[in-house]
Design an enzyme around this catalytic site. Sequence first.
Site, PDB file in Angstrom:
ATOM      1  N   LYS A   1       0.848  -1.198   0.000  1.00 55.95           N
ATOM      2  CA  LYS A   1       0.000   0.000   0.000  1.00 55.95           C
ATOM      3  C   LYS A   1       0.886   1.252   0.000  1.00 55.95           C
ATOM      4  CE  LYS A   1      -3.699   2.167   2.605  1.00 55.95           C
ATOM      5  NZ  LYS A   1      -4.650   2.097   3.704  1.00 55.95           N
TER       6      LYS A   1
ATOM      7  N   GLY B   1      -4.986  -1.864   4.759  1.00 54.40           N
ATOM      8  CA  GLY B   1      -4.125  -2.970   4.323  1.00 54.40           C
ATOM      9  C   GLY B   1      -4.751  -4.335   4.591  1.00 54.40           C
ATOM     10  N   ARG B   2      -5.240  -4.542   5.813  1.00 52.39           N
ATOM     11  CA  ARG B   2      -5.781  -5.855   6.165  1.00 52.39           C
ATOM     12  C   ARG B   2      -7.182  -6.076   5.606  1.00 52.39           C
ATOM     13  NH1 ARG B   2      -4.765  -2.570  10.210  1.00 52.39           N
ATOM     14  NH2 ARG B   2      -6.449  -1.748  11.514  1.00 52.39           N
TER      15      ARG B   2
ATOM     16  N   GLU C   1      -4.932  -6.736  14.659  1.00 50.32           N
ATOM     17  CA  GLU C   1      -4.419  -5.419  14.262  1.00 50.32           C
ATOM     18  C   GLU C   1      -5.553  -4.391  14.303  1.00 50.32           C
ATOM     19  OE1 GLU C   1      -0.822  -4.728  11.441  1.00 50.32           O
ATOM     20  OE2 GLU C   1      -2.560  -4.304  10.211  1.00 50.32           O
TER      21      GLU C   1
ATOM     22  N   GLU D   1      10.498  -4.579   4.605  1.00 50.36           N
ATOM     23  CA  GLU D   1      10.585  -5.993   4.204  1.00 50.36           C
ATOM     24  C   GLU D   1      10.280  -6.140   2.711  1.00 50.36           C
ATOM     25  OE1 GLU D   1       8.869  -4.826   6.789  1.00 50.36           O
ATOM     26  OE2 GLU D   1       8.938  -6.194   8.510  1.00 50.36           O
TER      27      GLU D   1
ATOM     28  N   HIS E   1      -4.999 -32.943  17.417  1.00 47.53           N
ATOM     29  CA  HIS E   1      -3.836 -33.711  17.877  1.00 47.53           C
ATOM     30  C   HIS E   1      -2.730 -32.800  18.376  1.00 47.53           C
ATOM     31  CE1 HIS E   1      -5.697 -37.314  16.215  1.00 47.53           C
ATOM     32  NE2 HIS E   1      -6.141 -36.500  15.269  1.00 47.53           N
TER      33      HIS E   1
ATOM     34  N   LYS F   1       9.168  -0.769  14.725  1.00 47.82           N
ATOM     35  CA  LYS F   1       9.769  -0.503  13.405  1.00 47.82           C
ATOM     36  C   LYS F   1      10.826   0.586  13.530  1.00 47.82           C
ATOM     37  CE  LYS F   1       5.836  -1.359  10.323  1.00 47.82           C
ATOM     38  NZ  LYS F   1       4.915  -0.745   9.373  1.00 47.82           N
TER      39      LYS F   1
HETATM   40  O1  F6P Z   1       3.137  -3.136   9.829  1.00 48.83           O
HETATM   41  C1  F6P Z   1       1.774  -3.228   9.673  1.00 48.83           C
HETATM   42  C2  F6P Z   1       1.322  -2.873   8.282  1.00 48.83           C
HETATM   43  O2  F6P Z   1       1.236  -1.510   8.144  1.00 48.83           O
HETATM   44  C3  F6P Z   1      -0.002  -3.555   7.987  1.00 48.83           C
HETATM   45  O3  F6P Z   1      -1.089  -2.854   8.451  1.00 48.83           O
HETATM   46  C4  F6P Z   1       0.057  -3.690   6.522  1.00 48.83           C
HETATM   47  O4  F6P Z   1      -0.864  -4.642   6.083  1.00 48.83           O
HETATM   48  C5  F6P Z   1       1.496  -4.099   6.325  1.00 48.83           C
HETATM   49  O5  F6P Z   1       2.195  -3.364   7.290  1.00 48.83           O
HETATM   50  C6  F6P Z   1       2.057  -3.877   4.954  1.00 48.83           C
HETATM   51  O6  F6P Z   1       1.989  -2.552   4.557  1.00 48.83           O
HETATM   52  P1  F6P Z   1       2.187  -2.125   3.060  1.00 48.83           P
HETATM   53  O7  F6P Z   1       1.108  -2.737   2.253  1.00 48.83           O
HETATM   54  O8  F6P Z   1       2.137  -0.634   3.041  1.00 48.83           O
HETATM   55  O9  F6P Z   1       3.540  -2.635   2.609  1.00 48.83           O
END
Ligand code: F6P
Length: 547
Positions: A207, A267-268, A353, A213, A384, A512
């Site tokens: 987003k 995002g979620r 979240e 990452e 199990h 972060k």
């Molecule tokens: O760290 C949490 C977050 O902001 C989530 O809410 C989101 O889904 C994820 O990181 C990834 O964010 P982006 O889509 O901006 O890379």
Amino acid sequence: MTKLVSKTKVWKKLGEHYKHIKDVKMREMFEYDEDRAKKFTIQLENLMLDYSKNRINERTMKHLFRLARDCQLEEMIKAMFRGDKINTTEKRAVLHVALRNRANTPIMVDGKDVMPQINEVFAKMRDFSEAVRLGKFKGHTGKKLTNIVNIGIGGSDLGPVMACEALKKYWAKDMKCYFISNIDGTACAEVLNNLDPETTLFIVSSKTFTTIETMTNARTCRKWLVDALGEHAVAKHFVAVSTNTKEVSKFGINPENMFEFWDFVGGRYSMWSAIGLSLALMVGMDNFEKMLDGAYAMDKHFAETDLEHNIPVILALIGIWYNNFFGIKRYGVIPYDQYLQYLPAYLQQLDMESNGKFVTKDGEVVNYSTGPVLFGGAGTNVQHSFFQLIHQGTDIVPVDFIIPAISHNEIGDHHEILVANVLAQGEALMKGKTVKEAAQGLTKAGKSKEEVKELKYFKSFSGNRPSNTILVKKVDPYTLGMLVAMYEHKVFVQGVIWNINSYDQMGVELGKQMALNILPELQGNAEGVSHDSSTANLIASIKKMRK
Ligand code: F6P
């Protein structure tokens, strides 16, 4: 005026009511009322919720519906669907529902209808996914792109992972999809090791397009591709899904190869948007749209049905009942379907979240608990592993069982055994087994008096442990849409009652930022960052071990 729900009259009433019901056995409630299952079952098309195995009676539900009304739930539902800026801290509308607004009625944000831009992106997704699936959009060397790699994390990963797995039966036969999310180099290495650059399409899903990452993984994948096929190959092997055109261009992806979404999609809550491109590529846009249709059916049900017959509302209120009155702060989701194995992980982000918040929308610290810890896994596997605790542990863990009546893979009696198990779990949790029954069972099995005396407590089950059963006909795209939308709305309802903002995620920021401080220290060029002695010692030890 305070907006702490704990100060309302109905909250106090529920507290009083809890005292009356806490020792009542569900087993007895079933015995006294033949119609209990019927009373507490609700159906929407091919999705049925049986919530009769909960520690509730009609009075409980009456108070809970009152609570929802007193918290202006009905007005808040309207506000979300209308496009009001209910994400108050970020001053944003919350419009994942616009993505599946299949009636295409206008939804206005800042005086502008958002539907045309949504439809435009869906049309672009259709063109692109069809072109790739038919081999018309080819890789740099002219080969068909058959390996789809989604690079993203959190909401830009968990939805596509979960939905691609859930709809595996609908995949194009000659295509495969992969997901890279973790910053651990292993995630990249293990995917790339198996792939041929000539047939690989990367989707960089983010987003913000700034998530460390995702951007680090995307750069690694880009290098891997460029090393093999040269810089010119990027245009044919990389597309982006983002709200941030500027960063996408900076990364070197042509904005023509970008699929847009908007800040009114959290995002979620974004698997319905172009974040679902990997899914559209794997199952085709027609199936993707069937998933939207299913979500739309649930949206309409949620927006138009009175609270007393509203599936997400009922699920949410039962959750509140346990969380805030029984003091149970955990909750399991157990799909008895292998294709839904990643649903609990997806719901974990959705729920935790969204509702892991300690301050109300008005900035007041709450004096009640909010979002529970959600966990889960596919049945029967989990029987199990952690089910011992669910049956005999000292803590009560309410669970949702999800079961399809029909399997995609009817092999021998596998599905019958699966169904028998899920039904048995719900019944066993509810009924339990008294010490007397355990003793009788042991005697019947031929145990001596001493053995019976010794074992009867170990073999007894307190029962009275709650579960919901969500029965669906089959896990198809439409049903998946219904299921996920149902949980999204459940989370919304709970957020409204707790008066928290379910749509920001500021709690992920502190860690972060601190990681950004620690990084240069690990790389050996840090200046004067002070840490607690544990963190400082860990940094020093890591450096020492590496030498
Ligand atoms: O760290 C949490 C977050 O902001 C989530 O809410 C989101 O889904 C994820 O990181 C990834 O964010 P982006 O889509 O901006 O890379």
